[in-house]
Scaffold this motif. Structure first.
Motif, PDB file in Angstrom:
ATOM      1  N   MET A 164      51.272  47.095  43.734  1.00 17.29           N
ATOM      2  CA  MET A 164      51.627  48.239  44.567  1.00 17.29           C
ATOM      3  C   MET A 164      53.140  48.435  44.628  1.00 17.29           C
ATOM      4  O   MET A 164      53.639  49.552  44.637  1.00 17.29           O
ATOM      5  CB  MET A 164      51.062  48.051  45.987  1.00 17.29           C
ATOM      6  N   ASP A 191      49.140  40.630  36.821  1.00 17.45           N
ATOM      7  CA  ASP A 191      47.914  40.171  36.188  1.00 17.45           C
ATOM      8  C   ASP A 191      47.370  41.224  35.228  1.00 17.45           C
ATOM      9  O   ASP A 191      47.647  42.406  35.395  1.00 17.45           O
ATOM     10  CB  ASP A 191      46.870  39.897  37.266  1.00 17.45           C
ATOM     11  N   VAL A 192      46.543  40.782  34.274  1.00 20.83           N
ATOM     12  CA  VAL A 192      46.094  41.721  33.232  1.00 20.83           C
ATOM     13  C   VAL A 192      45.390  42.954  33.762  1.00 20.83           C
ATOM     14  O   VAL A 192      45.625  44.050  33.264  1.00 20.83           O
ATOM     15  CB  VAL A 192      45.193  41.085  32.146  1.00 20.83           C
ATOM     16  N   THR A 193      44.519  42.789  34.762  1.00 16.99           N
ATOM     17  CA  THR A 193      43.785  43.985  35.208  1.00 16.99           C
ATOM     18  C   THR A 193      44.738  44.954  35.899  1.00 16.99           C
ATOM     19  O   THR A 193      44.585  46.169  35.789  1.00 16.99           O
ATOM     20  CB  THR A 193      42.615  43.638  36.151  1.00 16.99           C
ATOM     21  N   VAL A 194      45.752  44.428  36.594  1.00 17.21           N
ATOM     22  CA  VAL A 194      46.740  45.295  37.246  1.00 17.21           C
ATOM     23  C   VAL A 194      47.703  45.861  36.202  1.00 17.21           C
ATOM     24  O   VAL A 194      48.098  47.030  36.262  1.00 17.21           O
ATOM     25  CB  VAL A 194      47.494  44.514  38.340  1.00 17.21           C
ATOM     26  N   ALA A 196      46.941  46.695  33.225  1.00 16.98           N
ATOM     27  CA  ALA A 196      46.262  47.823  32.597  1.00 16.98           C
ATOM     28  C   ALA A 196      46.387  49.070  33.477  1.00 16.98           C
ATOM     29  O   ALA A 196      46.614  50.175  32.978  1.00 16.98           O
ATOM     30  CB  ALA A 196      44.791  47.480  32.344  1.00 16.98           C
ATOM     31  N   GLN A 197      46.263  48.897  34.794  1.00 14.82           N
ATOM     32  CA  GLN A 197      46.396  50.037  35.704  1.00 14.82           C
ATOM     33  C   GLN A 197      47.796  50.639  35.641  1.00 14.82           C
ATOM     34  O   GLN A 197      47.960  51.862  35.592  1.00 14.82           O
ATOM     35  CB  GLN A 197      46.141  49.602  37.163  1.00 14.82           C
ATOM     36  N   PRO A 264      48.102  34.436  19.270  1.00 15.71           N
ATOM     37  CA  PRO A 264      46.659  34.285  19.418  1.00 15.71           C
ATOM     38  C   PRO A 264      46.029  35.610  19.859  1.00 15.71           C
ATOM     39  O   PRO A 264      46.635  36.357  20.610  1.00 15.71           O
ATOM     40  CB  PRO A 264      46.499  33.227  20.512  1.00 15.71           C
ATOM     41  N   ARG A 265      44.858  35.882  19.374  1.00 12.61           N
ATOM     42  CA  ARG A 265      44.219  37.163  19.708  1.00 12.61           C
ATOM     43  C   ARG A 265      42.915  36.893  20.441  1.00 12.61           C
ATOM     44  O   ARG A 265      42.213  35.937  20.166  1.00 12.61           O
ATOM     45  CB  ARG A 265      43.927  37.935  18.419  1.00 12.61           C
ATOM     46  N   SER A 266      42.590  37.781  21.385  1.00 10.52           N
ATOM     47  CA  SER A 266      41.332  37.604  22.098  1.00 10.52           C
ATOM     48  C   SER A 266      40.241  38.448  21.468  1.00 10.52           C
ATOM     49  O   SER A 266      39.069  38.280  21.754  1.00 10.52           O
ATOM     50  CB  SER A 266      41.500  37.981  23.570  1.00 10.52           C
TER      51      SER A 266
ATOM     52  N   GLU B  57      42.791  35.555  37.225  1.00  7.30           N
ATOM     53  CA  GLU B  57      44.109  36.094  37.547  1.00  7.30           C
ATOM     54  C   GLU B  57      44.783  35.234  38.593  1.00  7.30           C
ATOM     55  O   GLU B  57      44.163  34.357  39.186  1.00  7.30           O
ATOM     56  CB  GLU B  57      43.953  37.528  38.024  1.00  7.30           C
ATOM     57  N   SER B  58      46.062  35.494  38.866  1.00  6.68           N
ATOM     58  CA  SER B  58      46.769  34.645  39.814  1.00  6.68           C
ATOM     59  C   SER B  58      46.082  34.725  41.175  1.00  6.68           C
ATOM     60  O   SER B  58      45.630  35.781  41.598  1.00  6.68           O
ATOM     61  CB  SER B  58      48.242  35.046  39.917  1.00  6.68           C
ATOM     62  N   LEU B 224      43.810  35.189  27.872  1.00  4.74           N
ATOM     63  CA  LEU B 224      42.473  35.034  27.311  1.00  4.74           C
ATOM     64  C   LEU B 224      42.510  34.692  25.834  1.00  4.74           C
ATOM     65  O   LEU B 224      41.615  34.030  25.321  1.00  4.74           O
ATOM     66  CB  LEU B 224      41.688  36.324  27.522  1.00  4.74           C
ATOM     67  N   ALA B 225      43.546  35.146  25.141  1.00  4.47           N
ATOM     68  CA  ALA B 225      43.619  34.890  23.705  1.00  4.47           C
ATOM     69  C   ALA B 225      43.854  33.403  23.437  1.00  4.47           C
ATOM     70  O   ALA B 225      43.212  32.814  22.569  1.00  4.47           O
ATOM     71  CB  ALA B 225      44.740  35.723  23.087  1.00  4.47           C
ATOM     72  N   TYR B 259      33.187  41.536  35.865  1.00  6.77           N
ATOM     73  CA  TYR B 259      34.593  41.161  35.944  1.00  6.77           C
ATOM     74  C   TYR B 259      35.090  40.623  34.605  1.00  6.77           C
ATOM     75  O   TYR B 259      36.180  40.968  34.157  1.00  6.77           O
ATOM     76  CB  TYR B 259      34.814  40.118  37.047  1.00  6.77           C
ATOM     77  N   ALA B 262      35.709  43.509  32.368  1.00  2.00           N
ATOM     78  CA  ALA B 262      36.938  44.234  32.696  1.00  2.00           C
ATOM     79  C   ALA B 262      38.168  43.449  32.259  1.00  2.00           C
ATOM     80  O   ALA B 262      39.122  43.997  31.707  1.00  2.00           O
ATOM     81  CB  ALA B 262      36.985  44.511  34.194  1.00  2.00           C
ATOM     82  N   LEU B 263      38.117  42.139  32.498  1.00  2.00           N
ATOM     83  CA  LEU B 263      39.245  41.277  32.149  1.00  2.00           C
ATOM     84  C   LEU B 263      39.498  41.321  30.637  1.00  2.00           C
ATOM     85  O   LEU B 263      40.629  41.457  30.183  1.00  2.00           O
ATOM     86  CB  LEU B 263      38.911  39.848  32.586  1.00  2.00           C
ATOM     87  N   ALA B 266      40.901  44.663  29.550  1.00  2.00           N
ATOM     88  CA  ALA B 266      42.253  44.969  30.020  1.00  2.00           C
ATOM     89  C   ALA B 266      43.314  44.311  29.158  1.00  2.00           C
ATOM     90  O   ALA B 266      44.473  44.691  29.188  1.00  2.00           O
ATOM     91  CB  ALA B 266      42.421  44.509  31.470  1.00  2.00           C
ATOM     92  N   GLN B 267      42.921  43.316  28.382  1.00  2.00           N
ATOM     93  CA  GLN B 267      43.872  42.589  27.536  1.00  2.00           C
ATOM     94  C   GLN B 267      44.419  43.541  26.465  1.00  2.00           C
ATOM     95  O   GLN B 267      43.654  44.118  25.713  1.00  2.00           O
ATOM     96  CB  GLN B 267      43.111  41.443  26.871  1.00  2.00           C
ATOM     97  N   LEU B 282      39.881  48.713  36.519  1.00  2.00           N
ATOM     98  CA  LEU B 282      39.307  48.344  37.808  1.00  2.00           C
ATOM     99  C   LEU B 282      39.994  49.102  38.926  1.00  2.00           C
ATOM    100  O   LEU B 282      41.169  49.424  38.849  1.00  2.00           O
ATOM    101  CB  LEU B 282      39.479  46.843  38.039  1.00  2.00           C
ATOM    102  N   GLY B 284      41.698  49.239  42.494  1.00  2.28           N
ATOM    103  CA  GLY B 284      42.398  48.377  43.444  1.00  2.28           C
ATOM    104  C   GLY B 284      42.806  47.026  42.895  1.00  2.28           C
ATOM    105  O   GLY B 284      42.905  46.831  41.689  1.00  2.28           O
ATOM    106  N   GLU B 285      43.055  46.109  43.804  1.00  2.60           N
ATOM    107  CA  GLU B 285      43.533  44.793  43.429  1.00  2.60           C
ATOM    108  C   GLU B 285      42.655  43.716  44.055  1.00  2.60           C
ATOM    109  O   GLU B 285      41.760  44.016  44.835  1.00  2.60           O
ATOM    110  CB  GLU B 285      44.985  44.632  43.868  1.00  2.60           C
ATOM    111  N   ARG B 301      35.445  45.937  43.806  1.00  2.00           N
ATOM    112  CA  ARG B 301      36.083  46.560  42.640  1.00  2.00           C
ATOM    113  C   ARG B 301      35.068  46.845  41.539  1.00  2.00           C
ATOM    114  O   ARG B 301      35.443  47.292  40.456  1.00  2.00           O
ATOM    115  CB  ARG B 301      37.171  45.631  42.095  1.00  2.00           C
TER     116      ARG B 301
END
Lengths: 331, 331
Positions: A164, A191-194, A196-197, A264-266, B57-58, B224-225, B259, B262-263, B266-267, B282, B284-285, B301
């Protein structure tokens, strides 16, 4: 009025050193790249490659001492950036260039509400009176996806989460409708999901406002997904540049190629990674010739002796390497 | 990678691991003090020679899992059986013996090495703590051997940590972790502090260690990779709970929890062919672990959430071999 096809931002042979005591750290050693209107240019590099210093130089944010710009030019909208009087430059740059930093908590003032801070550029540039400025700030908070913007405008930075806060910074950066947004690692701390947003928001705003963007990043994935153009930095120079869709699938500089092979790739299964030997150079004692030569699989005595030429391997695709054509051809 | 790990007995079996951190625990308020539910009932097992990747995520509690397993934090509830013996109820003498067989690699190679100790002292410290592990006469030879096994030179033993780069320091930390020939390594984000071009070197080193020493490993990362590259199985955490656990190929190819999906989406991906393939953004947070949502913690979420998700906590169910998911509506 400058020509619409002319580049919006030109960085040409920029050289920056930091002097402390007897040591001179040459952070940028002749970096050149251009940014076109409405396009996203990614400046890709590892820590110490000179990418953030270059961004700070464009904004004239470098404190001197210790930083000294020892050569090169930066032109924005055709006008000289580095030579302009500071007061005049601040006025222009504040309106036309917005900047988003990596660490939003450190970049926002902890003792003012976010609404006040977003309204500040309107007041500082005499665009709007205080009350109207605050209304615009609320509208901007809504635009960048902060829920209940009316209430949140009265909150302080520490009351927001990392994602935010980054949205608040973006709202501030786009407040005066700049033609260029410089984003210095805008999602690295997230974090990754944030992440992306936030990338999604930046791209949305860029399209909606036809804004150019300089995206400073170390993440190849981010470059692949959002950049139109890419400038790869190593040892304070742009060693390869071109359209991202040309450069990443078929790089012409051994560093870009090695970076792509070592990550490294996912998305796919890989056998052993092919790492780059050694570590990034110490900018106080840069290797002779091509700065990448101690880590390069192709390096020859030529690479140690002289700086390689810039080779055009395809229209708009350049690499600074004696063997650029061979790398490009996969030989 | 071989998936027959399940046939051998587990080295470590964790059941109901819970760690709550009290917040605002003033003297009078102690009884009513709120808690951060950092880890809230986590079950998993790791077999001989197997690497379990723990991602999230953290703030999801992955590092807290690692720290409680090493008893660097005292767990609130649960048990962790290492060869049948509960780590959490072990007394000091027993704990010392267990810790000899489980070693840890930390994230920050700058903070985890004592700057006043030479490399030789750093690597030998485990033998100082466990004097019967190796006779002093053999230390020098073993230090040289360990340094070589992590890609450093025997003469590095007499240097101090500040003389090394980040990647080299992480190698020293790994050599120290291997000094006691542990049966299990707990690696908490071992490559995330390193430069992109150096990460691959350390990833390859860890891979080599897995292959040569058959050490079991709990590998914690947000990337994740990197996890895909090094793990046999993977557990995905969200807000203190494991939402999905299974063989790494299956989870990456066909994630079952929304989840996880999404994770993974998002990578940022380098592959151009995959670009534009459905990205799940996703809403929000991550909610605060002090006040997590009822039922399924991801429901706030989740695009699939229905009334039941708020009412009932979905248990981890293994309806497919070795692939468990905690969701009312799994894929």
């Amino acid at each position: 009025m400058p020509n619409a096809d002319a580049p919006l931002l030109e960085v040409d042979d920029l050289r920056i050193e930091f002097r402390s005591g007897r040591e001179i750290v040459r952070a940028v050693n002749g970096a050149s790249f251009t940014v076109r209107r409405g396009e996203t240019t990614a400046v890709l590099g590892e820590s110490g490659s000179g990418k953030s210093v270059t961004a700070a130089a464009i904004m004239r944010l470098l404190a001197s001492p210790p930083a000294h710009i020892t050569g090169g030019r930066i032109r924005f909208n055709g006008a000289d950036v580095l030579g302009a009087p500071m007061a005049q430059w601040r006025k222009r740059c504040g309106r036309d260039i917005g900047m988003v930093f990596q660490d939003a908590l450190a970049s926002l003032n902890p003792v003012f509400t976010v609404g006040w801070q977003i309204a500040e550029p309107f007041k500082a540039h005499g665009v709007l009176p205080a009350k109207a400025a605050l209304e615009r700030a609320v509208a901007l908070l809504g635009r960048v996806g902060i829920p209940e913007p009316h209430a949140r405008a009265h909150d302080y930075p520490h009351q927001f989460s990392g994602g935010m806060r980054q949205r608040v910074m973006i709202a501030m950066a786009i407040a005066l409708d700049p033609s260029l947004l410089i984003a210095d690692e805008p999602t690295t701390a997230l974090d990754v999901t944030v992440q992306a947003q936030i990338m999604d928001l930046l791209l949305d705003l860029q399209r909606e406002r036809h804004m150019a963007m300089v995206l400073i990043t170390h993440d190849l994935g981010v470059v692949a997904e959002v950049a139109d153009r890419v400038a790869v930095m190593y040892g304070g120079r742009v060693v390869e540049s071109g359209l991202a869709r040309d450069v990443l699938p078929r790089p012409a500089h051994p560093y870009t190629l090695a970076l792509l092979e070592s990550v490294p790739r996912s998305d796919i299964e890989q056998q052993q990674l092919n790492p780059i030997v050694g570590s990034p150079p110490n900018m106080a004692t840069l290797p002779s010739g091509c700065a990448f030569h101690p880590r390069c699989r192709r390096a020859t005595s030529e690479c140690r002796a002289a700086r390689p030429p810039t080779v055009k391997v395809a229209p708009g695709h350049h690499a600074e390497c004696f063997y650029a054509q061979q790398v490009f051809d996969g030989r | 990678m071989d998936a027959n790990a399940q046939t051998t007995a587990a080295i470590i079996e964790v059941r109901g691991l819970t760690k709550h951190f009290p917040i605002g625990a003033g003297l009078k308020l102690r009884q009513k003090a709120a808690v951060i539910r950092a880890v809230d009932g986590v079950d998993f097992a790791i077999h001989k020679g197997e690497t379990l990747g723990l991602v999230g995520e953290s703030g999801c509690g992955k590092s807290t899992v690692a720290r409680t397993l090493m008893r660097l934090e005292e767990p609130t509830a649960g048990e962790a059986r290492f060869h049948g013996e509960d780590i959490f109820s072990a007394g000091d003498a027993r704990l010392k013996l267990i810790r000899r067989r489980i070693q840890m690699v930390f994230q920050d190679p700058y903070a985890s090495l004592n700057p006043r100790m030479r490399v030789a002292q750093i690597i030998a410290e485990p033998w100082v703590i466990h004097p019967d592990a190796l006779p002093r006469s053999e230390w020098a030879a073993r230090i040289a051997e360990l340094l070589q096994s992590v890609g450093l030179l025997p003469e590095h033993a007499q240097r101090y940590p500040h003389e090394f780069s980040g990647g080299q320091r992480q190698r020293i930390g790994i050599a120290r972790a291997l000094a006691l020939n542990p049966e299990m390594l707990v690696c908490d984000e071992p490559v995330s502090a390193l430069d992109v071009s150096v990460q691959a070197q350390v990833v390859n080193l860890l891979e080599k260690i897995q292959a040569n020493s058959h050490v079991a490993c709990l590998f914690i990362a947000h990337d994740l990779a990197v996890v895909r590259h090094l793990s046999h199985r993977i557990a995905v955490m969200y807000l203190g709970r494991i939402v999905e656990i299974g063989p790494v190929d299956r989870v990456y190819r066909a994630p079952r929890h929304p989840y996880t999906k999404a994770l993974l989406s998002a990578q940022p991906r380098i592959d151009f062919a995959q670009n534009g393939s459905e990205r799940i953004l996703l809403k929000g947070e991550v909610p605060s672990p002090a006040n997590p949502p009822s039922g399924c913690r991801f429901r706030t979420r989740c695009w699939k959430a229905q009334a039941i998700c708020a009412e009932q906590t979905p248990p981890l169910v293994a309806d497919r071999p070795q692939h468990q998911v905690a969701c009312h509506f799994p894929e």
